[in-house]
Structures are given as C-alpha cells and as structure tokens.
Design a protein around this motif. Structure first.
Motif, PDB file in Angstrom:
ATOM      1  N   CYS A  16      44.803  29.017  58.113  1.00  0.00           N
ATOM      2  CA  CYS A  16      44.974  30.310  58.773  1.00  0.00           C
ATOM      3  C   CYS A  16      45.863  31.257  57.981  1.00  0.00           C
ATOM      4  CB  CYS A  16      45.571  30.110  60.169  1.00  0.00           C
ATOM      5  SG  CYS A  16      44.456  29.248  61.307  1.00  0.00           S
ATOM      6  N   ALA A  17      46.580  30.745  56.987  1.00  0.00           N
ATOM      7  CA  ALA A  17      47.529  31.569  56.248  1.00  0.00           C
ATOM      8  C   ALA A  17      46.809  32.644  55.447  1.00  0.00           C
ATOM      9  CB  ALA A  17      48.370  30.703  55.322  1.00  0.00           C
ATOM     10  N   ALA A  18      47.488  33.773  55.268  1.00  0.00           N
ATOM     11  CA  ALA A  18      46.916  34.908  54.552  1.00  0.00           C
ATOM     12  C   ALA A  18      47.496  34.996  53.146  1.00  0.00           C
ATOM     13  CB  ALA A  18      47.196  36.195  55.317  1.00  0.00           C
ATOM     14  N   LYS A  19      46.824  35.779  52.311  1.00  0.00           N
ATOM     15  CA  LYS A  19      47.301  36.051  50.959  1.00  0.00           C
ATOM     16  C   LYS A  19      47.556  37.546  50.840  1.00  0.00           C
ATOM     17  CE  LYS A  19      46.130  35.736  46.046  1.00  0.00           C
ATOM     18  NZ  LYS A  19      45.135  35.270  45.048  1.00  0.00           N
ATOM     19  N   LEU A  20      48.760  37.893  50.440  1.00  0.00           N
ATOM     20  CA  LEU A  20      49.153  39.292  50.309  1.00  0.00           C
ATOM     21  C   LEU A  20      49.449  39.589  48.842  1.00  0.00           C
ATOM     22  CD1 LEU A  20      50.002  41.997  51.629  1.00  0.00           C
ATOM     23  CD2 LEU A  20      52.290  41.029  51.885  1.00  0.00           C
ATOM     24  N   ASN A 149      52.059  38.041  44.270  1.00  0.00           N
ATOM     25  CA  ASN A 149      51.184  37.394  45.244  1.00  0.00           C
ATOM     26  C   ASN A 149      52.035  36.585  46.210  1.00  0.00           C
ATOM     27  OD1 ASN A 149      48.603  38.229  44.199  1.00  0.00           O
ATOM     28  ND2 ASN A 149      48.890  36.783  42.523  1.00  0.00           N
ATOM     29  N   LEU A 150      51.964  36.925  47.490  1.00  0.00           N
ATOM     30  CA  LEU A 150      52.650  36.158  48.526  1.00  0.00           C
ATOM     31  C   LEU A 150      51.597  35.326  49.249  1.00  0.00           C
ATOM     32  CD1 LEU A 150      55.104  38.839  49.987  1.00  0.00           C
ATOM     33  CD2 LEU A 150      55.496  37.200  48.143  1.00  0.00           C
ATOM     34  N   ALA A 173      60.019  51.039  54.192  1.00  0.00           N
ATOM     35  CA  ALA A 173      59.301  49.806  54.503  1.00  0.00           C
ATOM     36  C   ALA A 173      57.963  50.144  55.153  1.00  0.00           C
ATOM     37  CB  ALA A 173      60.136  48.932  55.426  1.00  0.00           C
ATOM     38  N   GLN A 174      56.978  49.273  54.939  1.00  0.00           N
ATOM     39  CA  GLN A 174      55.661  49.442  55.531  1.00  0.00           C
ATOM     40  C   GLN A 174      55.431  48.356  56.579  1.00  0.00           C
ATOM     41  OE1 GLN A 174      53.293  51.876  54.808  1.00  0.00           O
ATOM     42  NE2 GLN A 174      54.880  52.845  53.568  1.00  0.00           N
ATOM     43  N   LYS A 175      55.035  48.759  57.769  1.00  0.00           N
ATOM     44  CA  LYS A 175      54.673  47.784  58.787  1.00  0.00           C
ATOM     45  C   LYS A 175      53.233  47.359  58.548  1.00  0.00           C
ATOM     46  CE  LYS A 175      54.311  46.997  63.771  1.00  0.00           C
ATOM     47  NZ  LYS A 175      54.468  47.585  65.130  1.00  0.00           N
ATOM     48  N   ILE A 176      53.028  46.055  58.397  1.00  0.00           N
ATOM     49  CA  ILE A 176      51.687  45.557  58.102  1.00  0.00           C
ATOM     50  C   ILE A 176      51.320  44.452  59.086  1.00  0.00           C
ATOM     51  CG2 ILE A 176      51.936  46.092  55.647  1.00  0.00           C
ATOM     52  CD1 ILE A 176      52.280  43.051  55.176  1.00  0.00           C
ATOM     53  N   ARG A 177      50.031  44.224  59.214  1.00  0.00           N
ATOM     54  CA  ARG A 177      49.520  43.116  60.026  1.00  0.00           C
ATOM     55  C   ARG A 177      48.553  42.320  59.168  1.00  0.00           C
ATOM     56  NH1 ARG A 177      47.508  44.162  66.014  1.00  0.00           N
ATOM     57  NH2 ARG A 177      49.786  44.104  66.243  1.00  0.00           N
ATOM     58  N   VAL A 178      48.771  41.024  59.094  1.00  0.00           N
ATOM     59  CA  VAL A 178      47.873  40.160  58.336  1.00  0.00           C
ATOM     60  C   VAL A 178      47.177  39.219  59.306  1.00  0.00           C
ATOM     61  CG1 VAL A 178      49.198  40.296  56.203  1.00  0.00           C
ATOM     62  CG2 VAL A 178      49.738  38.524  57.845  1.00  0.00           C
ATOM     63  N   GLY A 179      45.881  39.046  59.087  1.00  0.00           N
ATOM     64  CA  GLY A 179      45.090  38.183  59.952  1.00  0.00           C
ATOM     65  C   GLY A 179      44.893  36.814  59.339  1.00  0.00           C
ATOM     66  N   PRO A 180      44.378  35.872  60.116  1.00  0.00           N
ATOM     67  CA  PRO A 180      44.173  34.505  59.623  1.00  0.00           C
ATOM     68  C   PRO A 180      43.249  34.476  58.409  1.00  0.00           C
ATOM     69  CG  PRO A 180      43.907  34.613  62.002  1.00  0.00           C
ATOM     70  CD  PRO A 180      43.981  36.024  61.517  1.00  0.00           C
ATOM     71  N   GLU A 183      42.889  38.406  52.939  1.00  0.00           N
ATOM     72  CA  GLU A 183      43.458  38.785  51.650  1.00  0.00           C
ATOM     73  C   GLU A 183      43.705  40.290  51.685  1.00  0.00           C
ATOM     74  OE1 GLU A 183      41.541  37.436  48.151  1.00  0.00           O
ATOM     75  OE2 GLU A 183      41.261  35.382  48.871  1.00  0.00           O
ATOM     76  N   THR A 184      44.970  40.677  51.570  1.00  0.00           N
ATOM     77  CA  THR A 184      45.361  42.077  51.719  1.00  0.00           C
ATOM     78  C   THR A 184      46.036  42.563  50.447  1.00  0.00           C
ATOM     79  OG1 THR A 184      45.756  41.612  54.066  1.00  0.00           O
ATOM     80  CG2 THR A 184      46.574  43.702  53.219  1.00  0.00           C
ATOM     81  N   HIS A 185      45.753  43.808  50.073  1.00  0.00           N
ATOM     82  CA  HIS A 185      46.312  44.380  48.844  1.00  0.00           C
ATOM     83  C   HIS A 185      47.009  45.697  49.172  1.00  0.00           C
ATOM     84  CE1 HIS A 185      46.538  44.909  44.444  1.00  0.00           C
ATOM     85  NE2 HIS A 185      46.386  46.189  44.707  1.00  0.00           N
TER      86      HIS A 185
END
Length: 203
Positions: A16-20, A149-150, A173-180, A183-185
C-alpha cells in the motif's frame, strides 16, 4: 491458511505504500543539489526510523555539506584528516563542543530537538556544515539532478517541505495526499544566494 494470513497482513503496508519523487530546480530550470526534502504526516505520530548517522571531516570540510536526520538520532563525527579538529555548534537546536581530537570520539552526539544545527570548527574557520533535524523518518537530500525519491510512504496527508542552506527565501510547505501504491511527482523552484567564500589555510 492460518499461517499465511498473518504474513499477508504484515506485508500489506509495503504493497500500500506510495512513492514520492521530488525535484528542485532554480529559476533557470537547473538542478539544485544538497537540498533537504521531507514529508511530515498531518495525522498521527511519525514512526521512528534509523536513529544513527555519520558526518565526516575530509580535507578540512564537512562531508556531506548538508545532512538531515530524525529527532533522536545519534551522530558520530569521524575526523579522517591527518590533523586535529574541534567540532562545535552554538545553534539553539543543539549546543555541543567536541574538543580538539583525531579519529572518532568515543560517544556520538544525540540530536533530540528538531531544527537547524550549523556546524563549525574552532581551528578551521571556513569549515561549515548544516544539519536539519526533523520529526519524520521520510526525508532525503537531493542528488546532482535535484531529485529525491521517498519510498514506502504510507498513504495519507502530509506537509511536504524543502530547505537549502543557501535559499534566498523560505519555500512554503505543500499539503499533499498520497494514495495506496501511488507514484507522485512534485517540482519546486528555489532561488539560491551565492555560497560563502571558503578560504583554506595551511593549518
């Protein structure tokens, strides 16, 4: 089946972990290296990650120039030069003084308060290093391409922050939401001031 189910549940956070991926560029679209990128969860308490680290002294310089660690990390300061150094900081985040030494001090320095620590050497005035202590295990510094890469970022809401010791202005700062499994850039633009001139001496 009873033995397989616990194993699957244990692996579920990894699936479920995401890649940022974050890239930092200057106004001319050139990569910015040595910038800190970190993601702070907006809900709940961040887990503890690796709480040990090393900042070297090589050729009368701190290596790396910029470091980032989680609050509570114990850092060793090996002296790899053939001369002695006296490493210290007067920063509000952490005040310490490693008296004139060669090799590696027997005890590490524990950084138990978040914030910026500026490192110096009492013998070699041009030696300056930067350590950012953050309340999250999800962080890194940008490479020569300005990239970080996080990985294994749990899904949720985060405050994404960037910092560089030479930045000319604070970056919001940027508020972000990552899903299960997402991959977000993200791309940040950062203007840097010229670094302080380093004048090496023969001592």
């Amino acid at each position: 089946m009873r033995q397989v189910l616990p194993c699957l549940l244990a692996l579920l956070p990894l699936f479920c972990a995401a890649k940022l991926t974050v890239q930092i560029l200057n106004p001319s679209e050139q990569a910015v290296g040595d910038a800190v990128v970190y993601a702070e969860p907006l809900a709940g308490k961040a887990p503890k990650g690796k709480l040990t680290g090393t900042i070297d002294q090589v050729n009368k310089e701190f290596v790396p120039l910029v470091s980032v660690v989680q609050t509570g990390t114990a850092i060793r300061f090996p002296n790899k030069d053939n001369i002695r150094h006296n490493i210290y900081s007067f920063s509000r985040t952490k005040v310490f003084d490693l008296r004139l030494y060669s090799g590696t001090p027997s005890e590490p320095v524990v950084f138990d308060t978040p914030g910026l620590v500026v490192l110096g050497c009492n013998i070699h005035d041009w030696m300056v290093g930067y350590l950012l202590v953050v309340d999250t295990p999800w962080f890194d510094t940008t490479n020569t391409k300005g990239l970080v890469n996080l990985d294994n970022l749990p899904s949720g809401d985060y405050s994404l922050r960037v910092w560089h010791p030479y930045q000319s202005a604070e970056i919001p700062a940027q508020k972000i939401r990552v899903g299960p499994g997402a991959e977000t850039h993200f791309v940040f633009h950062m203007k840097l001031s010229p670094p302080p001139a380093a004048a090496h001496a023969n001592y």
